[in-house]
Design an enzyme around this catalytic site. Sequence first.
Site, PDB file in Angstrom:
ATOM      1  N   LYS A 115      -0.263   5.625  -5.790  1.00 39.89           N
ATOM      2  CA  LYS A 115      -1.214   5.792  -6.458  1.00 39.89           C
ATOM      3  C   LYS A 115      -2.205   6.600  -6.061  1.00 39.89           C
ATOM      4  CE  LYS A 115      -5.513   4.452  -5.487  1.00 39.89           C
ATOM      5  NZ  LYS A 115      -5.397   2.582  -5.714  1.00 39.89           N
ATOM      6  N   TYR A 146      -9.991  -2.996 -10.408  1.00 41.59           N
ATOM      7  CA  TYR A 146      -9.725  -2.345  -9.955  1.00 41.59           C
ATOM      8  C   TYR A 146      -7.982  -0.625 -10.634  1.00 41.59           C
ATOM      9  CZ  TYR A 146      -7.570  -3.405  -5.826  1.00 41.59           C
ATOM     10  OH  TYR A 146      -6.508  -3.704  -4.697  1.00 41.59           O
ATOM     11  N   GLU A 162     -26.529  14.710  -0.703  1.00 43.05           N
ATOM     12  CA  GLU A 162     -27.552  14.955  -0.265  1.00 43.05           C
ATOM     13  C   GLU A 162     -28.707  13.839  -1.085  1.00 43.05           C
ATOM     14  OE1 GLU A 162     -29.442  18.131  -1.621  1.00 43.05           O
ATOM     15  OE2 GLU A 162     -27.788  18.796  -3.047  1.00 43.05           O
ATOM     16  N   CYS A 204      -1.304   2.059  -2.906  1.00 46.86           N
ATOM     17  CA  CYS A 204      -2.792   2.592  -2.643  1.00 46.86           C
ATOM     18  C   CYS A 204      -1.844   4.270  -2.385  1.00 46.86           C
ATOM     19  CB  CYS A 204      -3.657   2.617  -0.857  1.00 46.86           C
ATOM     20  SG  CYS A 204      -3.468   1.285  -0.739  1.00 46.86           S
ATOM     21  N   HIS A 227     -26.957  20.581   1.307  1.00 53.39           N
ATOM     22  CA  HIS A 227     -27.350  21.170  -0.035  1.00 53.39           C
ATOM     23  C   HIS A 227     -25.758  22.186  -0.572  1.00 53.39           C
ATOM     24  CE1 HIS A 227     -29.309  21.954  -3.374  1.00 53.39           C
ATOM     25  NE2 HIS A 227     -29.640  22.987  -3.381  1.00 53.39           N
ATOM     26  N   GLU A 233      -7.442   2.185 -12.467  1.00 58.68           N
ATOM     27  CA  GLU A 233      -7.408   3.438 -11.663  1.00 58.68           C
ATOM     28  C   GLU A 233      -6.264   4.061 -12.928  1.00 58.68           C
ATOM     29  OE1 GLU A 233      -8.763   2.794  -7.189  1.00 58.68           O
ATOM     30  OE2 GLU A 233      -6.650   1.482  -8.037  1.00 58.68           O
ATOM     31  N   CYS A 277       0.675  -1.011  -0.165  1.00 60.82           N
ATOM     32  CA  CYS A 277       0.203   0.040  -0.068  1.00 60.82           C
ATOM     33  C   CYS A 277       0.786   1.149   0.012  1.00 60.82           C
ATOM     34  CB  CYS A 277      -0.725   0.002   1.470  1.00 60.82           C
ATOM     35  SG  CYS A 277      -1.359   1.649   1.220  1.00 60.82           S
TER      36      CYS A 277
END
Length: 470
Positions: free
Chosen positions: A14, A148, A437, A11, A432, A152, A6
């Site tokens: 990346k 993934y 939302e 991660c 908002h 990515e 990682c």
Amino acid sequence: RLGGTCVNVGCVPKKVMWSAAHIAHTVKHDMEHYGFSTEGEVKLDFQKLKQARDKYVKRLNGIYASGFEKAGVQCVFGEATFVDEHTVQVTDKDGQVTNYRGDKLLIATGGRPHFPPGEGIEEYCISSDGFFDLEELPKVAVVVGAGYIAVELAGVLNSLGSETHLVVRKGRALREFDPMISEALDNEMVKAGIFIHRNTNGVAKVTSDGGDKKNVTLHSGDVIYNADVVLMAAGRVPNTEDLCTDCEWAPNTEKLHLEKCGVKITPRKYVVVDEYQNTNVENIYALGDVCGVVELTPMAIAAGRRLADRLFSSNPIQATAKVSYECVPTVVFSHPTIGTCGLTEPKAIEKYGKDNVKVYTSRFSDSHYGIFDVKPEDKPKTVMKLVCVGPDEKVVGIHVMGMGSDEMMQGFGVAMKMGATKADLDSCVAIHPTASEELVTMGTWGMSPQESGAKVSPLNGAPAAEPRLN
């Protein structure tokens, strides 16, 4: 290097590259719509980016080392093999051999990129690890894979300016994700200019043109010519290659020799564990990617924490501590990002039956694109899906693709772990204007069963739960 996949080749670096690609995308596609302009061409200094990224990773390595030192943890660097169920032998870089004994041993060796068979594939391709060794941005890049990692890195390369080809074995990438999400990402990748090669059954061979260019021949017969980089992201395998002499695809060198301690592995070479991370050997445990359950760094951290609680805590309530592999929120740093938690619609139907599943969906353009002077259909889309089950409409799946989905999913993951219903989501006042939302205003107001999954119901204007005092 401390930190594992990682921190070093996963991660963390990346995300740095994704951030750079996000900036590039903003400069190329969004800036002008907000009234900004630049004189001359905006250029990427790839070397500067790489140096800054590598410096950041090195600093993290140091932070981990400092943390170990403060905690009194001794770091041993070298190649390890089991001698017996209590003894590990380590050979350091100078060839010195030392035996270490312990009452309890943990296997957490992770996974590594996998190269599929084929002429020239290992010779001319790089893995996701090799991506971080690139010294310059390739003009033409071929990314092979449908998971993934593939989407990515294809998104990063494309946004930074490479002509990018994505090779998938079947119809599209991320086939295990909810169909609404994978279809939407497929559309956005095509709109972004990524060339997707479908139903190829993978790469047959990779050859050199005699110089620096590579030609990629697919099993479908198609050929991609003049690639500067061919990146194989066709999957990862557990790091048991060096653990077991019976692994047919592994070289018989520097093995951990799991057969010497009796730890069982699956036919795919994952270590067999139960729900408490126990192997079949009483004092040996395993967790993380080497077990092949949910292969995510935070999942391994969570499993490690629960295992430590169970083995070493004096608190009796933690004597049966274990990690839950259900409702694990996760994000794909594609362009645009994906956030997901829980069951897909097909999996929910498979588990609970079609008549018990109710789905809410929404598709819209984020307000970020509101002032863009383009056709509505050309604006990037956000798609959302709530998967609910039963008369209470308990939320068993939340799936989002679009701007900000990476940051919004953590909070909704907490709600799902606590058993939220559709009415619980509806009870939360919307923020908002945001994309998130939409998840608390979806469907026709007032039509959801007024049932809560909360310990203290938030429905119908009920007061917030009060803390318990000593």
